[in-house]
Enzyme design. Structure first.
Site, mmCIF file in Angstrom:
data_model
loop_
_atom_site.group_PDB
_atom_site.id
_atom_site.type_symbol
_atom_site.label_atom_id
_atom_site.label_comp_id
_atom_site.label_asym_id
_atom_site.label_seq_id
_atom_site.Cartn_x
_atom_site.Cartn_y
_atom_site.Cartn_z
ATOM 1 N N GLY A 234 3.023 -0.357 -1.405
ATOM 2 C CA GLY A 234 3.456 -1.522 -2.688
ATOM 3 C C GLY A 234 3.822 0.233 -3.524
ATOM 4 O O GLY A 234 3.774 0.312 -3.644
ATOM 5 N N GLY B 41 0.052 -2.172 0.953
ATOM 6 C CA GLY B 41 0.852 -3.367 0.999
ATOM 7 C C GLY B 41 1.996 -3.897 2.351
ATOM 8 O O GLY B 41 1.884 -4.807 2.760
ATOM 9 N N GLU C 73 -6.346 2.760 0.075
ATOM 10 C CA GLU C 73 -6.466 2.728 -1.440
ATOM 11 C C GLU C 73 -6.798 3.384 -3.115
ATOM 12 O O GLU C 73 -6.457 3.183 -3.605
ATOM 13 C CB GLU C 73 -6.724 1.218 -1.491
ATOM 14 C CG GLU C 73 -5.478 -0.006 -1.240
ATOM 15 C CD GLU C 73 -5.388 0.330 0.401
ATOM 16 O OE1 GLU C 73 -6.106 0.609 0.679
ATOM 17 O OE2 GLU C 73 -4.252 -0.588 0.462
ATOM 18 N N ASP D 188 -7.467 -4.024 -0.682
ATOM 19 C CA ASP D 188 -6.721 -4.353 -0.700
ATOM 20 C C ASP D 188 -5.534 -5.820 0.171
ATOM 21 O O ASP D 188 -5.710 -5.357 1.681
ATOM 22 C CB ASP D 188 -5.992 -4.918 -1.728
ATOM 23 C CG ASP D 188 -4.509 -3.893 -2.315
ATOM 24 O OD1 ASP D 188 -4.424 -4.093 -1.242
ATOM 25 O OD2 ASP D 188 -4.122 -4.861 -3.518
#
Ligand code: NAD
Length: 637
Positions: free
Chosen positions: A64, A113, A136, A144
């Site tokens: 992301g 992401g 992460e 996530d």
């Protein structure tokens, strides 16, 4: 938008990430654009499947775009990040449960992401350059975007290893860990994508796949399982520190770069996920508990500062001594109450008309699975979790899918004449009632003319199957319509067979039930004859159930009380499946046989016998296997 190309090519909804200069990192806008496209294509009959790919050789998607999150978070604005993550997770969930095939081509880096959009579809393709990771913990987050689900499902303790070290998997390891499905040499990808666009058929993927050699991570599974078996981060570190192998040293080094709080929470999340209640929804909910707090209470802002703002790569983590108290983990993973992640709205909007013995539990199961269900029944009946509409039209307007579960074809035709004009173009009509083939085809024609998809999908399994979500669906209609309905069949049942075009589901249902009616009568008359020949019923069952006389009527639903498995015969022939419903189904099969000039003498005789039983004798309200006491009482005359 120039960062992403969204279009329909041939039979495929096509999504190409085109930010190669930023390793195709996902921005908020890209995320929302993908979601909007998937929503539109869900019910678009021109789209058979979705194909994701990305420009450039270095990455499918490196993660992301976190710079914006840092800017808002350091201003004390945590709401922006919370909304970003909630919206991103909603997209991940949509991809995970999408009703059409989703194919992704994952060259180079697929991380964070990128895993969220590339690794939740039905067909994930890797090749020579693929490197997939969940890094992460290195920026103060936890794995996530639904990645914790795959980590929890990975073999042995591989999930803990991948989640805490951020280790990169090559294509082979990604398949082993459950992040990918097929390995196809990358030189073949352009032709493969062109073929998918032309045919809409994913079987080409298996044809092109080769089996890669086991990857380095797979070869280290012994070490991984041994060291990551512990319950907490402390347990894992203790065993690693006691081992002077290269593996232990490299692993400690990798973990030494990451946030201790994140690693401790990542391990806790995997432990909480494993077990019978494992689901994507639970994974996203737990992840969001952490990420929603990550800026204010976690190490996230410090992690980004060190990684991409100051680039000093020396983050000042909390609990730098790696001693993370249980209370700190619990605090990050406490329920968020009213702030909890809401995936609602990701489900379909479903209208359900006919909330009787079968319809009510079926509708309740759909609502319990997260769909937004609105129901209507003339009798005013309701179902758990189902909103009530004032009339059939209101239950159908603006819905993605409308399901009918009604007594017969005449009522079905009346209801569909009202609801079809109210349904929005591209929506799907699923009729689960048992009706005549002609009514099923007429309703489908009407639906097609109104720009709808239509499936006739009668069921087998009775009231118990409807309540338990174990029905069998036999479906007729186009492949698109079946694909839209299939995820709902998965919720309401355990098996769905696509039998052919419109009417094929009803055809299968009445043919099946014609066999059932005839075999039940044959089974009952054989028991009655055996009685008169002085044969013990148990002996008769022992022979016939294991010889050429066996059938479902004999073996699973034995009409003789006290013999074979439990059946309505053991409950004084309370239905089960009522004799009058069997009469209805035999009537439908003879009506269909008449229409196509099929010779069905056994079906015709079964109809006569059930008609006499229901209309002239004591059969109404009794189970259809109560034919046995009927034969017992009679002689040949
Ligand atoms: P049911 O009679 O309990 O339910 C039918 C419902 O439709 C009733 O609640 C009724 O009020 C409602 N209804 C009638 N007309 C309506 C209208 N115009 N608008 C809205 N609602 C209306 O029947 P069921 O047992 O639920 O069976 C439904 C269908 O499933 C039938 O076609 C049946 O043959 C089939 N089926 C039943 C079983 C079973 O074991 N019960 C098994 C397989 C298939």
């Amino acid at each position: 938008m120039s960062d992403i190309s969204i279009r329909i090519t041939g039979r495929a909804g096509r999504i190409t990430l085109q930010r190669p200069q930023a390793l195709n990192a996902m921005t908020y806008e890209m995320c929302l654009a993908i979601e909007a496209a998937l929503d539109t294509w869900r019910t678009n009959p021109a789209v058979d499947l979705i194909v994701f790919d990305a420009e450039g050789e270095r990455a499918f998607c490196s993660g992301g775009d976190i710079a914006e999150l840092y800017a808002t978070g350091t201003q004390g604005d945590y709401a922006y990040g919370q909304k970003f993550w909630a919206d991103e997770y909603r997209l991940n969930h949509k991809i995970f449960q999408y009703p059409k095939p989703v194919v992704s081509f994952l060259q180079g880096f697929t991380m964070g992401g990128g895993v969220g959009i590339g690794c939740h579809g039905s067909h994930r393709v890797v090749g020579e350059s693929s490197q997939i990771a969940m890094p992460e913990c290195g920026i103060g987050l936890v794995p996530d975007v639904g990645g914790s689900l795959m980590l929890a499902l990975a073999p042995d303790r591989l999930g803990e290893y991948l989640g805490t070290t951020g280790a990169r998997m090559n294509g082979s390891d990604a398949i082993f860990a459950g992040f990918a499905d097929v390995y196809v040499p990358e030189a073949g990808w352009p032709d493969l994508i062109a073929g998918l666009e032309t045919t809409g058929d994913v079987s080409a993927l298996d044809a092109a796949a080769i089996t890669p050699a086991p990857g380095p991570i797979q070869n280290r599974m012994g070490d991984i399982d041994r060291h990551f078996h512990g319950r907490t981060l402390g347990d894992v570190l203790t065993t690693l520190r006691q081992d002077d192998s290269d593996f232990a040293r490299d692993t400690l080094k990798a973990m030494g770069r990451n946030s201790p709080l994140s690693m401790a929470c990542a391990i806790e999340i995997l432990h909480r996920l494993r077990g019978p209640s494992l689901s994507m929804e639970k994974a996203l909910d737990l992840e969001y508990r952490f990420t929603a707090r990550a800026m204010e209470h976690g190490d996230f802002l410090e992690g980004i500062r060190a990684a991409i703002i100051d680039k000093d790569r020396s983050p000042k983590w909390q609990f730098a001594d790696m001693l993370v108290p249980t209370s700190a983990v619990s605090k990050m993973l406490m329920p968020l109450k009213e702030m909890a992640l809401k995936l609602g709205g990701t489900g379909m909007k479903i209208g359900f008309i006919g909330l009787g013995n079968m319809g009510a539990p079926m509708a309740a199961n759909l609502a319990a699975a997260g769909h937004s269900v609105t129901g209507f029944d003339v009798a005013g009946t309701t179902a758990k979790g189902v909103a009530q509409a004032p009339d059939a039209e209101a239950a159908a307007r603006d819905m993605d899918v409308v399901i009918t579960m009604l007594p017969n074809g005449t009522i079905l035709r009346d209801v569909t004449a009202t609801i079809i004009p109210a349904m929005r173009s591209g929506a799907t009509l699923i009729d689960c009632s048992t009706v005549d083939v002609e009514s099923a085809r007429a309703v489908a024609e009407q639906a097609y003319a109104a720009g709808l998809l239509a499936v006739d999908a009668p069921v087998s399994g009775g009231i118990g199957g409807a309540a338990g979500g174990t029905l069998t669906f036999m479906a007729g209609g186009s492949a698109d319509a079946f694909a839209t309905a299939e995820p709902l069949f998965d919720i309401m049942g355990q098996k769905a067979v696509h039998c052919g075009d419109a009417g094929a589901g009803q055809a299968a249902k009445i043919c099946n039930n014609m066999i059932l009616g005839a075999t039940m009568i044959a089974t009952c008359e054989a028991f009655a004859l055996a009685d008169k020949l002085g044969l013990d019923r148990q002996k008769m069952f022992d022979v016939a159930s294991t010889s050429s006389g066996n059938s479902w009527s004999m073996n699973a639903y034995c009409p003789a009380p006290g013999v074979g498995p439990q059946s309505p015969a053991d409950n004084d022939y309370q239905p089960g499946f009522a004799a009058e419903l069997m009469l209805k189904d035999l009537g439908l099969s003879q009506q269909a046989a008449e229409a196509v000039d099929a010779d069905t003498p056994m079906g015709a005789r079964a109809l006569e016998l059930y008609r006499a039983f229901v209309e002239d004798e004591d059969g109404r309200g009794r189970d259809f296997s109560a034919m046995l006491p009927r034969f017992e009482r009679r002689g040949r005359g």
